[in-house]
Motif scaffolding. Structure first.
Motif, short mmCIF file in Angstrom:
data_model
loop_
_atom_site.label_atom_id
_atom_site.label_comp_id
_atom_site.label_asym_id
_atom_site.label_seq_id
_atom_site.Cartn_x
_atom_site.Cartn_y
_atom_site.Cartn_z
N VAL A 194 15.16 31.71 -24.27
CA VAL A 194 16.31 30.79 -24.33
C VAL A 194 17.05 30.96 -25.66
N GLY A 226 8.87 20.75 -23.96
CA GLY A 226 10.04 20.05 -23.43
C GLY A 226 9.95 19.74 -21.94
N THR A 264 22.90 18.55 -27.63
CA THR A 264 22.49 17.14 -27.76
C THR A 264 23.07 16.54 -29.03
N THR A 272 18.94 20.45 -31.26
CA THR A 272 19.58 21.17 -30.14
C THR A 272 21.09 20.92 -30.18
N GLN A 300 9.20 29.58 -24.77
CA GLN A 300 10.48 29.85 -24.09
C GLN A 300 11.42 30.63 -25.02
N ALA A 312 17.45 11.91 -26.95
CA ALA A 312 16.19 12.48 -26.50
C ALA A 312 16.17 13.96 -26.88
N SER A 313 15.51 14.29 -27.96
CA SER A 313 15.46 15.68 -28.39
C SER A 313 14.20 15.89 -29.20
N LYS A 314 13.32 16.72 -28.68
CA LYS A 314 12.08 17.00 -29.39
C LYS A 314 12.38 17.48 -30.81
N THR A 315 13.31 18.41 -30.92
CA THR A 315 13.60 19.01 -32.23
C THR A 315 14.65 18.25 -33.03
N LYS A 317 21.50 31.08 -27.73
CA LYS A 317 21.81 30.08 -28.76
C LYS A 317 22.29 30.77 -30.03
N GLN A 360 13.49 24.33 -13.98
CA GLN A 360 13.15 24.48 -15.40
C GLN A 360 11.64 24.62 -15.58
N GLU A 405 11.34 28.38 -16.57
CA GLU A 405 11.25 28.48 -18.04
C GLU A 405 9.80 28.75 -18.44
N ILE A 462 18.89 17.40 -23.21
CA ILE A 462 19.13 18.54 -22.31
C ILE A 462 17.80 19.24 -22.02
N GLY A 463 17.76 20.04 -20.98
CA GLY A 463 16.52 20.75 -20.61
C GLY A 463 15.45 19.72 -20.27
N GLY A 464 14.28 19.89 -20.86
CA GLY A 464 13.17 18.98 -20.57
C GLY A 464 13.43 17.57 -21.06
N SER A 465 14.36 17.40 -21.97
CA SER A 465 14.68 16.05 -22.45
C SER A 465 15.70 15.38 -21.54
O1 F6P Z 1 16.16 25.03 -23.01
C1 F6P Z 1 15.34 25.34 -24.09
C2 F6P Z 1 14.70 24.13 -24.63
O2 F6P Z 1 13.97 24.54 -25.73
C3 F6P Z 1 13.81 23.42 -23.61
O3 F6P Z 1 12.54 23.93 -23.54
C4 F6P Z 1 13.87 22.02 -24.10
O4 F6P Z 1 13.43 21.15 -23.11
C5 F6P Z 1 15.34 21.91 -24.41
O5 F6P Z 1 15.65 23.14 -25.02
C6 F6P Z 1 15.74 20.75 -25.28
O6 F6P Z 1 15.11 20.77 -26.52
P1 F6P Z 1 15.06 19.50 -27.44
O7 F6P Z 1 14.31 18.44 -26.73
O8 F6P Z 1 14.40 19.94 -28.70
O9 F6P Z 1 16.48 19.04 -27.70
#
Ligand code: F6P
Length: 516
Positions: A479, A256, A203, A200, A476, A194-197, A483, A338, A342, A143-146
């Motif tokens: 956001v 992201g 996701t 989320t 960001q 696909a999730s940086k963290t 949450k 975004q 963002e 979601i978002g940048g992912s």
């Molecule tokens: O929408 C907030 C955000 O932190 C974005 O900047 C990021 O792209 C998105 O959530 C998804 O985050 P992640 O890739 O960690 O799941």
């Protein structure tokens, strides 16, 4: 890094005073006056860089305006912050880290090799699912940048008939995942989490449901072959059951909304192939060089950012419409929403002071010609002026005779109508006042290289605007609030507790009554 001025400091400079005085003279001029005063205006206010052109001649500014705006960019030290980004300095000051998406497309790095090799192996059928079947479908869960950047890039470029089909799931609304899974064969489906963290909530909920769908058909052991992790959080991905051979990590400094160049772009590499992805990186790299090397007065990201600044602050136009006249670019407006909102939707300077002056623009958009039969009415006759940004491609992506010329003719007609309006309206109701500013961006073709240029152009524009606003474009925190609040409300919806906020409490009570 050179001294960082607050936006309020910029407004106290001589450069700002000169621009304000200039605005007094220029703002009353119409676009017709400006074209009449300068026969060379059409060519004089447009620039071209390797098959990508930007025409600002229908913006309500002159060459002098741009010179004065460039002085503002210089006074804000755009060059200093740009150079600091390319040098890997920690310009994301609130999170104390470098901004490393530009490093991902540096020729000397080979971070993308593992992902492009994997993409090619999947496409060739060499990497298969647990039953030995090649992957026919890929589902990117993020979601978002992912989600937005890869979706925009894959839609723009992946219209060939080659396997696999790439699907995108973002929304926690189960409709999104269940629609994507409809008709798919688990044995031939590859999931990309696909999730940086890798934390989320949306996701992870979708990934768990996708995992259950797969396990139900193929058993627990299949997870290791049917799931990839595109993440910085290796530990969480391993806990999910994803082996190191299916993990594609990337650096923490990649934000992201700037991450499609990292392994987050694997879905795009799967759709267009490893070579295509290399060309996408090459296009972005070419724009990086342009941004790094060109003087500010001929620097495309700088010129676009300064035009927005002019429209937003001096002409007081708070909204910009992004209007791609190409279906392949239909997801670009959402990606830019975004990327820009963002990044620069902030009200506090780097030093923590309230930003003086109006905030960054609100943007929205849709493809032409569809938008013409929808919100363009407001663009032509609405009392609130909106700055328009047209994007079109010279070469079509199909071979249907006549369609592309019709499309381009409509785009040109819209820009002309916004600028010139009606000359002899039958009634006041027919009157289109004109004098409505627009930018036209043209691409020679829509191939990976040109898309890379275009996407990087907007990324650098964001940086320039952020420097002038003196805000951090790379965090960001706004956001987070929603949450945090969503957790207790999940419990309330299940009947555990009543929200303090009276409007929320009433809505929860109604939803509970209606559902049970
Ligand atoms: O929408 C907030 C955000 O932190 C974005 O900047 C990021 O792209 C998105 O959530 C998804 O985050 P992640 O890739 O960690 O799941």
């Amino acid at each position: 890094m050179r001294a960082e001025k607050a936006m309020s400091d910029i407004t106290k400079t001589d450069a700002w005073s000169r621009l304000e005085a200039h605005c007094e003279a220029v703002a009353p001029m119409t676009l017709s006056d400006m074209f009449a005063a300068d026969a060379a205006r059409a060519g004089g206010l447009s620039w071209e860089e390797d098959g990508l052109s930007v025409d600002l001649s229908r913006q309500r500014l002159t060459a002098v305006t741009l010179e004065l705006l460039v002085d503002i960019a210089r006074a804000a030290d755009v060059e200093g912050r740009r150079d600091a980004m390319f040098a890997g300095q920690a310009i994301n000051t609130t999170e104390n880290r470098a901004v490393s998406h530009v490093a991902l497309r540096d020729e000397s790095t080979d971070q993308h090799l593992a992902m492009t090799a994997f993409a090619d192996a999947v496409r060739a059928g060499a990497e298969t699912g647990s039953t030995g079947l090649p992957f026919r479908d890929v589902v990117n869960i993020g979601i978002g940048g992912s989600h937005q950047g890869p979706l925009a890039a894959t839609t723009a470029l992946g219209n060939g008939s080659e396997m696999p089909n790439v699907h995108y799931v973002a929304n926690v609304d189960g409709t999104d995942l269940s629609t994507a899974l409809h008709g798919l064969d688990p044995a031939a489906t590859l999931f990309l989490v696909a999730s940086k963290t890798f934390t989320t909530a949306e996701t992870m909920a979708n990934a768990k449901s996708a995992r259950a769908w797969l396990v139900n058909a193929l058993g627990e052991d299949a997870v290791a072959e049917h799931f990839c992790a595109l993440s910085t959080n290796i530990a969480a991905a391993a806990e999910f059951g994803i082996p190191s051979t299916r993990m594609f990590p990337f650096a923490d400094g990649v934000g992201g909304r700037f991450s499609l160049w990292s392994s987050i772009g694997l879905s795009t590499a799967l759709a267009i192939g490893g070579e295509g992805f290399e060309n996408l990186l090459a296009g972005a790299r070419a724009m990086d060089r342009h941004f790094a090397d060109q003087p500010l007065s001929e620097n495309l990201p700088v010129l676009l950012a300064l035009t927005d600044l002019w429209n937003r602050i001096f002409l007081e136009l708070p909204v910009r419409a992004v209007l791609p006249y190409d279906e392949r670019l239909r997801h670009l407006p959402a990606h830019l929403q975004q990327l820009e909102m963002e990044s620069n939707g902030k009200g506090v300077t780097l030093a923590g002071d309230v930003v003086s002056g109006p905030p960054a623009s609100v943007i929205f958009g849709a493809t032409g010609t569809n938008g013409q039969h929808s919100f363009h009415q407001l663009l032509h006759q609405g009392p609130a002026l909106v700055a328009a940004e047209f994007i079109a491609v010279a070469e079509p992506g199909h071979d249907l005779a006549g369609h592309h010329d019709m499309l381009l003719a409509n785009m040109l007609a819209q820009a002309e109508a916004l600028a010139n309006g009606t000359s002899d309206p039958a009634t006041p109701h027919h009157h289109c006042p004109g004098n409505r500013p627009s930018t036209v961006i043209l691409l020679r073709t829509l191939d990976p290289f040109r898309l890379g240029q275009l996407l990087a152009l907007y990324e650098h524009k964001v940086l320039v605007e952020g420097v002038i606003w003196n805000i951090n474009s790379f965090d960001q925190f706004g956001v987070e609030l929603g949450k945090v609040l969503a957790g207790p409300l999940l419990s309330a919806l299940k009947g555990d507790g009543t929200p303090d906020d009276p409007a929320t409490a009433a809505a929860v009570a109604k939803l509970r009554a209606w559902r049970h």
